[in-house]
Design a protein around this motif. Structure first.
Motif, PDB file in Angstrom:
ATOM      1  N   ALA A  38       0.822  -1.206   0.000  1.00  0.00           N
ATOM      2  CA  ALA A  38       0.000   0.000   0.000  1.00  0.00           C
ATOM      3  C   ALA A  38       0.860   1.262   0.000  1.00  0.00           C
ATOM      4  O   ALA A  38       0.558   2.250  -0.686  1.00  0.00           O
ATOM      5  CB  ALA A  38      -0.940  -0.009   1.215  1.00  0.00           C
ATOM      6  N   THR A  39       1.979   1.204   0.746  1.00  0.00           N
ATOM      7  CA  THR A  39       2.885   2.365   0.796  1.00  0.00           C
ATOM      8  C   THR A  39       3.521   2.621  -0.572  1.00  0.00           C
ATOM      9  O   THR A  39       3.641   3.760  -1.026  1.00  0.00           O
ATOM     10  CB  THR A  39       3.968   2.136   1.844  1.00  0.00           C
ATOM     11  N   LYS A  40       3.938   1.505  -1.222  1.00  0.00           N
ATOM     12  CA  LYS A  40       4.544   1.626  -2.558  1.00  0.00           C
ATOM     13  C   LYS A  40       3.561   2.185  -3.572  1.00  0.00           C
ATOM     14  O   LYS A  40       3.897   3.047  -4.397  1.00  0.00           O
ATOM     15  CB  LYS A  40       5.053   0.270  -3.012  1.00  0.00           C
ATOM     16  N   LYS A  41       2.322   1.694  -3.512  1.00  0.00           N
ATOM     17  CA  LYS A  41       1.307   2.193  -4.436  1.00  0.00           C
ATOM     18  C   LYS A  41       1.022   3.665  -4.213  1.00  0.00           C
ATOM     19  O   LYS A  41       0.876   4.453  -5.156  1.00  0.00           O
ATOM     20  CB  LYS A  41       0.028   1.374  -4.260  1.00  0.00           C
ATOM     21  N   ALA A  42       1.005   4.045  -2.950  1.00  0.00           N
ATOM     22  CA  ALA A  42       0.777   5.452  -2.633  1.00  0.00           C
ATOM     23  C   ALA A  42       1.922   6.319  -3.145  1.00  0.00           C
ATOM     24  O   ALA A  42       1.715   7.430  -3.651  1.00  0.00           O
ATOM     25  CB  ALA A  42       0.618   5.619  -1.124  1.00  0.00           C
ATOM     26  N   ALA A  43       3.180   5.774  -3.039  1.00  0.00           N
ATOM     27  CA  ALA A  43       4.328   6.531  -3.555  1.00  0.00           C
ATOM     28  C   ALA A  43       4.256   6.698  -5.065  1.00  0.00           C
ATOM     29  O   ALA A  43       4.567   7.770  -5.610  1.00  0.00           O
ATOM     30  CB  ALA A  43       5.630   5.824  -3.144  1.00  0.00           C
ATOM     31  N   GLU A  44       3.864   5.615  -5.775  1.00  0.00           N
ATOM     32  CA  GLU A  44       3.731   5.706  -7.229  1.00  0.00           C
ATOM     33  C   GLU A  44       2.660   6.718  -7.610  1.00  0.00           C
ATOM     34  O   GLU A  44       2.848   7.510  -8.545  1.00  0.00           O
ATOM     35  CB  GLU A  44       3.400   4.332  -7.808  1.00  0.00           C
ATOM     36  N   GLU A  45       1.546   6.655  -6.923  1.00  0.00           N
ATOM     37  CA  GLU A  45       0.489   7.615  -7.224  1.00  0.00           C
ATOM     38  C   GLU A  45       0.957   9.033  -6.935  1.00  0.00           C
ATOM     39  O   GLU A  45       0.634   9.969  -7.670  1.00  0.00           O
ATOM     40  CB  GLU A  45      -0.761   7.279  -6.419  1.00  0.00           C
ATOM     41  N   ASP A  46       1.745   9.182  -5.851  1.00  0.00           N
ATOM     42  CA  ASP A  46       2.248  10.504  -5.533  1.00  0.00           C
ATOM     43  C   ASP A  46       3.227  10.988  -6.620  1.00  0.00           C
ATOM     44  O   ASP A  46       3.193  12.161  -7.023  1.00  0.00           O
ATOM     45  CB  ASP A  46       2.960  10.457  -4.177  1.00  0.00           C
ATOM     46  N   TRP A  47       4.080  10.101  -7.169  1.00  0.00           N
ATOM     47  CA  TRP A  47       5.021  10.475  -8.239  1.00  0.00           C
ATOM     48  C   TRP A  47       4.277  10.855  -9.512  1.00  0.00           C
ATOM     49  O   TRP A  47       4.615  11.837 -10.170  1.00  0.00           O
ATOM     50  CB  TRP A  47       5.951   9.294  -8.515  1.00  0.00           C
ATOM     51  N   ARG A  48       3.257  10.058  -9.846  1.00  0.00           N
ATOM     52  CA  ARG A  48       2.453  10.380 -11.028  1.00  0.00           C
ATOM     53  C   ARG A  48       1.748  11.725 -10.845  1.00  0.00           C
ATOM     54  O   ARG A  48       1.642  12.507 -11.790  1.00  0.00           O
ATOM     55  CB  ARG A  48       1.436   9.274 -11.279  1.00  0.00           C
ATOM     56  N   TYR A  49       1.280  11.943  -9.636  1.00  0.00           N
ATOM     57  CA  TYR A  49       0.589  13.210  -9.372  1.00  0.00           C
ATOM     58  C   TYR A  49       1.540  14.386  -9.592  1.00  0.00           C
ATOM     59  O   TYR A  49       1.190  15.378 -10.235  1.00  0.00           O
ATOM     60  CB  TYR A  49       0.042  13.211  -7.949  1.00  0.00           C
ATOM     61  N   HIS A  50       2.785  14.261  -9.077  1.00  0.00           N
ATOM     62  CA  HIS A  50       3.743  15.345  -9.241  1.00  0.00           C
ATOM     63  C   HIS A  50       4.136  15.533 -10.709  1.00  0.00           C
ATOM     64  O   HIS A  50       4.315  16.664 -11.175  1.00  0.00           O
ATOM     65  CB  HIS A  50       4.989  15.067  -8.399  1.00  0.00           C
ATOM     66  N   ALA A  51       4.278  14.396 -11.451  1.00  0.00           N
ATOM     67  CA  ALA A  51       4.626  14.495 -12.867  1.00  0.00           C
ATOM     68  C   ALA A  51       3.525  15.196 -13.656  1.00  0.00           C
ATOM     69  O   ALA A  51       3.784  16.056 -14.511  1.00  0.00           O
ATOM     70  CB  ALA A  51       4.889  13.100 -13.435  1.00  0.00           C
TER      71      ALA A  51
END
Length: 538
Positions: A38-51
């Motif tokens: 869940a933490t990894k998925k949240a990090a990916e979503e956060d990276w996509r959000y920033h991109a």
């Protein structure tokens, strides 16, 4: 009943709490893994959000920057008093007025400026895609590799230690009525000579044809200090080495004509006459008029103009282009390699199998040493200072003597004009459909050398009159040499060749005459080898 149910739910809750507290270790492992995922998925979503946010911000900044540039252009350039607007307003208004009828095909609620901008952008994008797809063809064409052939030339040793390769055709030296020496053109060799010439035709006119490799071409040794004068001297040494004691004719085609001009200038007493087909002159000759230079340069392709400019200003860049074309180790088309603009008849000729076969063999011999320097030297010689001008071959005769009567006679008599140093004939054949050596060059030669006889060929191109045309070769020889008379009758050799065993005591020896001083290099039997571009560069 309610009490029983209450006791059951209380027991179940207690069991769950007990299981959570005292459960097995693997349950906590699963819980930890789930939390990490869940933490990894949240990090990916956060990276996509920033991109995504960065892309949005960059797009907004680009739009604002474009608006700023537009405002600057409007305020500084697109103004009523702007020089650009004053010059372009009239033509733009006329063009827009003629194309205004196209607005009728647009919807009524659309702005024409915006609509046509989008349409032009889409058309440009479509043409770009088509061009990219056309250039990157998925089919693999058959590429023929160049081959190194066994040495086949006879070579002479020149006074400066270089070897010069040559080839003989026609009648023997003692039966020749006319001796003809042929310097070859760019990307050619001694094998070219007169392409497709029949030996029977040479026999009919009694012609001995001698072709040779320029320094660094074919089997001739390179000369780092070569020039047009040294090229003329090479012809003199070659003529004496092959027993040409009388004057010889010089025959040249296209770029080989620069060496013929050099022979007329530096060794006029050894040349009987000159035969040139589509002769090349210096495109930067200062004696040319602006109109002659304009007509000449207008016939050439943009890349050919670039190659002349590089040869004139930046010759060190030429090897890069040569190694990507005829020094690549693979065969290609002559018009692409040399950046030639060809007419319909020339283009049909270069596709003929006989032309391809002879030309490819000639190119293989020309580049057999794999060295770009001789080609750079030849390209530079074409556009550099020759050390003389064509106008210097013609001067006015000066009246001998001094005094008032001589001066008065020179006023009322027209002075004769003749060639300075070279008194023989110059025959030039020029195709009027030639785009490689434009007719403007021959017109320039005819202007500065009025004694030169220019034969204009109405429908001929650059190659069609000289390559693989037996009737054309006959017309050239008939024009220059007249009616064919065959070879000369061989003279009877009175030198004794019978073994003299009584007086000299040298049994088994024959008197064969003097040995020539010129040394010859025998050829060796070497198998044919094909090579790649890496072999040439190495």
């Amino acid at each position: 009943m309610s009490e029983v149910n209450e006791s059951r739910s209380t027991w179940g809750d207690e069991f769950v709490r007990l299981e959570d507290d005292t459960g097995p270790p693997h349950r906590s492992y699963y819980s930890t893994s789930t939390a990490a995922a869940a933490t990894k998925k949240a990090a990916e979503e956060d990276w996509r959000y920033h991109a995504v946010e960065f892309a949005k911000g960059f797009a907004e900044m680009s739009v604002e920057f474009g608006k700023g540039v537009r405002d600057v252009v409007k305020q500084s350039i697109v103004r009523e008093d702007s020089v650009i607007v004053k010059k372009l307003r009239g033509p733009c208004e006329r063009i827009c007025g003629k194309l205004r009828f196209l607005n009728e095909y647009l919807p009524e609620d659309r702005d024409p400026v915006q609509s046509w901008t989008v349409i032009l952008f889409v058309l440009l994008l479509a043409f770009t895609v088509l061009i990219v797809n056309t250039d990157h063809d998925t089919s693999t064409p058959l590429v023929k590799k160049m081959c190194i052939h066994p040495p086949s030339a006879t070579r002479i040793l020149l006074p400066n230690g270089r070897y010069l390769a040559y080839k003989e055709q026609g009648v023997p030296a003692d039966q020749a009525r006319y001796s003809v020496i042929v310097p070859h053109s760019f990307l050619s060799s001694r094998l070219a000579g007169i392409p497709g010439i029949r030996d029977s035709l040479l026999q009919e006119f009694g012609i001995r044809l001698v072709t040779f490799d320029l320094p660094g071409f074919g089997e001739s040794d390179p000369d780092p200090d070569r020039g047009l004068e040294s090229s003329a001297l090479d012809m003199v040494h070659l003529s004496y080495s092959v027993n040409i004691t009388d004057k010889f004719w010089v025959l040249a085609f296209s770029g080989g004509s620069i060496h013929a001009w050099a022979a007329l200038r530096f060794i006029p007493d050894r040349v009987a006459g000159a035969i040139m087909v589509a002769p090349m002159v210096n495109p930067y000759d200062p004696s040319m008029t602006k109109e002659e230079r304009r007509r000449m340069w207008a016939k050439w392709t943009g890349k050919k103009k670039l190659m002349y400019t590089l040869a004139k200003k930046f010759p060190r860049l030429l090897p890069y282009f040569y190694r990507r074309s005829f020094l690549s180790g693979k065969h290609g088309q002559i018009d692409k390699w040399l950046s030639l603009a060809l007419g319909n008849r020339d283009r049909a000729l270069i596709e003929h199998p006989l032309f391809k076969e002879s030309w490819q063999r000639d190119v293989e011999e020309s580049v057999r040493q794999g060295n770009a320097n001789p080609f750079v030297q030849e390209a530079v010689l074409q556009v550099s200072n020759w050390g003389f001008k064509l106008t210097e071959l013609k001067v006015k005769k000066k009246h001998k003597g001094k005094g008032f009567l001589v001066w008065l006679k020179s006023i009322y008599e027209q002075e004769d004009e003749s060639m300075n140093g070279f008194l023989g004939p110059i025959h030039i054949w020029q195709g009027m459909d030639d785009k490689v050596v434009p007719p403007a060059m021959s017109d320039f030669v005819q202007r500065v050398l009025p004694d030169a006889m220019v034969h204009k060929l109405l429908y001929e191109g650059h190659f069609t009159y000289f390559y693989l045309c037996g009737e054309c070769h006959r017309q050239i020889f008939t024009t220059v040499f007249g009616t064919p008379q065959g070879p000369l009758a061989p003279e009877v050799d009175q030198t004794p060749t019978i073994k003299d065993t009584e007086d000299t005591g040298t049994e088994g020896l024959e008197v064969l005459g003097e040995i020539p001083q010129t040394s010859f290099l025998p050829t060796e039997s070497v198998p044919q080898v094909c090579f790649n571009s890496s072999d040439l560069e190495a």
